[in-house]
Design an enzyme around this catalytic site. Structure first.
Site, PDB file in Angstrom:
ATOM      1  CG  ASP A  22      -0.033   1.740  -5.700  1.00 36.83           C
ATOM      2  OD1 ASP A  22      -1.166   1.293  -5.859  1.00 36.83           O
ATOM      3  OD2 ASP A  22       0.758   1.332  -4.827  1.00 36.83           O
TER       4      ASP A  22
ATOM      5  N   GLY B  35       0.863  -1.184   0.000  1.00 39.72           N
ATOM      6  CA  GLY B  35       0.000   0.000   0.000  1.00 39.72           C
ATOM      7  C   GLY B  35       0.896   1.229   0.000  1.00 39.72           C
TER       8      GLY B  35
ATOM      9  CD  GLN C 226      -3.203  -7.267  -3.033  1.00 39.55           C
ATOM     10  OE1 GLN C 226      -3.965  -7.912  -3.740  1.00 39.55           O
ATOM     11  NE2 GLN C 226      -2.005  -6.905  -3.452  1.00 39.55           N
TER      12      GLN C 226
ATOM     13  NE  ARG D  24       5.314  -4.016  -4.714  1.00 37.68           N
ATOM     14  CZ  ARG D  24       3.998  -4.026  -4.423  1.00 37.68           C
ATOM     15  NH1 ARG D  24       3.570  -3.682  -3.208  1.00 37.68           N
ATOM     16  NH2 ARG D  24       3.107  -4.371  -5.337  1.00 37.68           N
TER      17      ARG D  24
ATOM     18  CG  ASN E 107      -5.257   1.708  -6.938  1.00 32.93           C
ATOM     19  OD1 ASN E 107      -4.449   1.804  -6.005  1.00 32.93           O
ATOM     20  ND2 ASN E 107      -6.438   1.144  -6.765  1.00 32.93           N
ATOM     21  CE  LYS E 108      -2.450  -4.511  -6.303  1.00 32.54           C
ATOM     22  NZ  LYS E 108      -1.113  -4.993  -6.699  1.00 32.54           N
TER      23      LYS E 108
HETATM   24  O1  MRU Z   1       0.395  -4.366  -4.462  1.00 30.15           O
HETATM   25  P1  MRU Z   1      -0.152  -3.576  -3.309  1.00 30.15           P
HETATM   26  O2  MRU Z   1      -0.984  -4.388  -2.398  1.00 30.15           O
HETATM   27  O3  MRU Z   1       0.909  -2.770  -2.618  1.00 30.15           O
HETATM   28  O4  MRU Z   1      -1.137  -2.530  -4.014  1.00 30.15           O
HETATM   29  C1  MRU Z   1      -1.791  -1.602  -3.200  1.00 30.15           C
HETATM   30  C2  MRU Z   1      -2.761  -0.758  -3.940  1.00 30.15           C
HETATM   31  O5  MRU Z   1      -2.895  -0.838  -5.142  1.00 30.15           O
HETATM   32  C3  MRU Z   1      -3.518   0.265  -3.131  1.00 30.15           C
HETATM   33  O6  MRU Z   1      -4.778   0.470  -3.692  1.00 30.15           O
HETATM   34  C4  MRU Z   1      -2.751   1.603  -3.141  1.00 30.15           C
HETATM   35  O7  MRU Z   1      -1.435   1.432  -2.747  1.00 30.15           O
HETATM   36  C5  MRU Z   1      -3.410   2.623  -2.292  1.00 30.15           C
HETATM   37  S1  MRU Z   1      -3.160   2.285  -0.592  1.00 30.15           S
HETATM   38  C6  MRU Z   1      -3.874   3.494   0.344  1.00 30.15           C
END
Ligand code: MRU
Length: 347
Positions: free
Chosen positions: A235, A47, A194, A89, A251-252
């Site tokens: 992100d 996140g 997630q 990352r 985002n994800k």
């Molecule tokens: O791969 P992740 O679990 O780190 O991805 C997280 C996301 O895509 C969240 O939606 C994003 O970081 C926003 S968190 C407030």
């Protein structure tokens, strides 16, 4: 416990081990930079805002683990360790920003001891600020929701994606505090789930009514009129580049699909993210989208899910063009299209 914190007794980073959810809610101690890098890559901590804190605490940890006596040698090794953290990352801008902010603190210190003390003080401050601004994002975003509505969310943008409270889910918690109860539909969020492993857990802990759906059911839920708004985190947000130079919300993976569907069904698509997730220095084309291990698809919890040698494409994020975003919520307010960089950044 906060998602990520500093353990004073063990003098290291402590985090909720999110790879263990939902079965166990247990802490993991990162005592070395290798522990931290591995934790970031395996998504023990994940996140964007939580990664910002991981970056900051990572620099403080590096300052304590580098052993050189000479200041110049120390600075060289320390910078290399910090770089390992910043590049663990690529997509969430907060990780590199957390590291950069602490490197700035270190550059103004005169001795090794000062670097050690001051980076830790500053990392704790960054973590505290994360919680404060998430509350402000929540209060701002809550104004968009009505009592009794149902909100769909994708991935986890809650307390466990930040130091505490969350961004997208923080809006739901703030609405709840303001007396507006909303229900949530949580997308499972394949392949790392997630949504099912993390979002459902934290919503149920806070007594928010949540229904889990497979990702493929999100369109059906919208067709049935079950969704009043979609709310996600980010992100990285860039406000230039891409088609029509409109920018995008990274985002994800799957967020883009939710935004297209929401747009098709006239459902507001809301993005909640701190100002620090908006990257004013880069364009859509310059953002690296992380590609993850093919085995995340070829296997499910260690058992085969596909032929072991099937070619796989496994991007972890996608860009949602800004014309699909109806509201961008930051700690400074709620913004509507067109998302002019000066308005959003100077608020
Ligand atoms: O791969 P992740 O679990 O780190 O991805 C997280 C996301 O895509 C969240 O939606 C994003 O970081 C926003 S968190 C407030």
């Amino acid at each position: 416990m906060r998602t990520i914190d500093w353990d004073e007794d063990l003098d290291c980073i402590v985090m909720v081990d999110q790879t263990k959810l939902p079965a166990e809610y247990v802490p993991y101690h990162a005592t070395t930079i290798s522990d931290l890098v591995e934790s970031i890559q395996r998504l023990r901590v994940r996140g964007a805002p939580a990664l910002g804190a991981a970056g900051a605490y990572g620099v403080a940890l590096a300052a304590r683990r580098v052993e050189a006596d000479d200041l110049a040698d120390f600075r060289e090794q320390f910078a290399a360790e910090a770089d390992r953290v910043a590049t663990a990352r690529p997509t969430a801008v907060n990780l590199e920003r957390g590291v950069e902010e602490m490197l700035g603190v270190a550059s103004r210190a005169d001795t090794i001891e000062e670097i050690r003390t001051q980076t830790l003080v500053a990392a704790k401050d960054l973590a505290d600020r994360d919680v404060e601004r998430n509350k402000r994002i929540g209060a701002n975003g809550a104004s968009l929701l009505e009592q009794g509505q149902t909100v769909m969310t994708h991935c986890n943008a809650g307390a466990l994606a930040t130091v505490d409270w969350g961004t997208a889910l923080g809006v739901i918690y703030s609405a709840d505090e303001a007396g507006k109860t909303v229900d949530v539909i949580a997308n499972e969020t394949r392949p790392l789930n997630q949504g099912s492993r993390i979002t459902t857990v934290e919503l149920m802990e806070r007594d928010v009514d949540v229904t889990l759906i497979p990702d493929n059911a999100s369109g059906r839920c919208m067709q049935e009129g079950r969704v009043d708004a979609v709310i996600v985190g980010a992100d990285r947000v860039v406000l230039s580049g891409g088609p029509n130079d409109e920018g995008a919300v990274f985002n994800k993976i799957g967020t883009y699909k939710q935004a297209v569907l929401a747009n098709r069904h006239d459902i507001p698509f809301i993005v909640a993210a701190p100002r620090s997730t908006i990257d004013e220095h880069r364009t859509v084309e310059e953002i690296e989208i992380e590609e993850r291990d093919p085995d995340e698809l070829r296997e499910i919890y260690g058992s085969p899910n596909a032929p072991a040698d099937v070619p796989v494409y496994n991007p972890a994020f996608d860009p949602t063009p800004m014309h699909l975003v109806d509201h961008l919520v930051t700690e400074h307010g709620v913004f509507e299209p067109p998302f002019d960089e000066r308005t959003v950044l100077q608020a």
